[in-house]
Write a protein that holds these residues in place. Structure first.
Motif: not given
Ligand SMILES: Nc1nc2c(ncn2[C@@H]2O[C@H](COP(=O)(O)OP(=O)(O)OP(=O)(O)O)[C@@H](O)[C@H]2O)c(=O)[nH]1
Ligand SMILES: [Mg+2]
Length: 344
Positions: A123, A334, A338
């Motif tokens: 991130r 995300e 994922k």
């Protein structure tokens, strides 16, 4: 580059195999503390997947050597997810720094801790640099009574023309009037391809003949937009290898002449190691304000998103997720995290 990756994988695998052999030859220390060290699973399947790699790490003490084992597993699974070698190295370093010396509380699940640390490191890379809001950029330019100019570039066949068509629709749906500039005057059929999209979408297109000066076409389109009060000019350009001097010079000229509000690098999600080299060269030669990653639907784990963001320090703006006009989604970390954290 592919050879280098293969060589690196060979070394990783050789090292892992050596470690396994050493472990097999070592006295069965597990007998003293059967719960402290779970058996390493077999490596029959080369696809580990990040989650599975992490699962293997659970329940073990994070001593330096155990940590090294976890990191190797993670590195292999990152490479399998199309994360380029230098970026995988960087991620592994960050995970290592975050985990080294970390004491796990009794109630802490090591798997969750390791997963969270890797996610945090990814991130950090995906969210580095300033945010770019395409609609805000357009609005700010329009407030000065000028059209926003967006130039798209990248290597051959990544999805530039299709993405421009998708974006034209996206902008139309938000009430903005769009002009397309057919500045791929290089490839046979390049102009016609964009023309078909323009017709289907009912947007205007400015073109010249094949072989015409690409920068001049873009300049014409901007003049046309200014004269007619259009709000956005989307400039399609020919695909070019980052190593092609002449075409890279042409790209620099297009940017010099059009002074774009956004220089958008279009990458292919299935690109592995080469994503770093592409992004680095286009960034140095042309400058990149943001990227769009296409073909995320084509069995891609999205490692290229990490590679491109890491190299450019600029955000991914959209993901292409199919060949239809609707197959464009605004980027959110995300969407990449994922699939990257999924089992292989
Ligand atoms: N599955 C999938 N296919 C895509 C996506 N984006 C583009 N494509 C396909 O990829 C192929 C190449 O797309 P183009 O838009 O022509 O790529 P380009 O970058 O303009 O190609 P050049 O101009 O030749 O460099 C086409 O068959 C597109 O339909 C995507 O997000 N998903
Ligand atoms: Mg094209």
């Amino acid at each position: 580059m592919l050879e280098k990756l293969k060589e690196k994988l060979r070394r990783v695998k050789a090292k892992l195999t050596r470690k396994l052999e050493e472990k097999a030859a070592a006295p069965p220390e597990e007998e003293e503390e059967p719960e402290a060290k779970p058996k390493r699973p077999s490596r029959a399947s080369p696809k580990l997947g990040v989650k599975r790699a992490l699962k293997k790490a659970v329940g073990i003490e994070l001593s330096p050597s155990d940590l090294e084992d976890i990191l190797w597993d993670l590195q292999v699974s990152l490479l399998e997810s199309d994360v380029a070698v230098p970026v995988a190295d960087e991620l592994i370093n960050r995970v290592k720094n975050k985990l080294t010396g970390r004491k796990l509380g009794l109630r802490e699940d090591p798997k969750k801790v390791a997963e969270a640390v890797l996610e945090e490191a990814m991130r950090e890379i995906l969210e580095a640099g300033e945010k770019v809001d395409l609609l805000q950029v357009v609005k700010a330019k329009n407030e000065r009574n000028e059209p926003a100019v967006l130039v798209f570039f990248g290597i051959n066949g990544t999805g530039k023309t299709t993405t421009i068509a998708k974006l034209a629709k996206y902008l139309q749906e938000r009430g903005l009037r769009v002009v397309l500039a057919a500045s791929d005057t290089f490839r046979a059929g390049g102009i016609e391809q964009l023309e078909v999209h323009a017709r289907r979408l009912g947007v205007e297109l400015v073109k010249q003949r094949q072989g015409a000066d690409a920068a001049a076409v873009a300049y014409d389109a901007i003049s046309h937009a200014k004269a007619r009060g259009f709000q956005v000019v989307l400039v399609d350009t020919a695909g070019r290898m980052q190593t092609d001097r002449d075409l890279m010079d042409e790209m620099r000229k297009i940017v010099r002449v059009t002074r774009p509000d956004l220089r958008i690098f279009v990458g292919d999600a299935l690109t592995g190691n080469d994503a770093v080299e592409q992004a680095r060269t286009f960034n140095q030669e042309v400058g990149i304000d943001g990227s769009i990653l296409c073909k995320m639907d084509a069995d891609a784990r999205g490692g290229a998103a990490l590679s491109i963001t890491y190299v450019t320090g600029k955000p991914i703006l959209f993901l292409g997720v199919g060949q239809g006009y609707e197959d464009l989604v605004e980027f959110k970390p995300e969407l990449i995290l994922k699939p990257l954290l999924e089992e292989g």
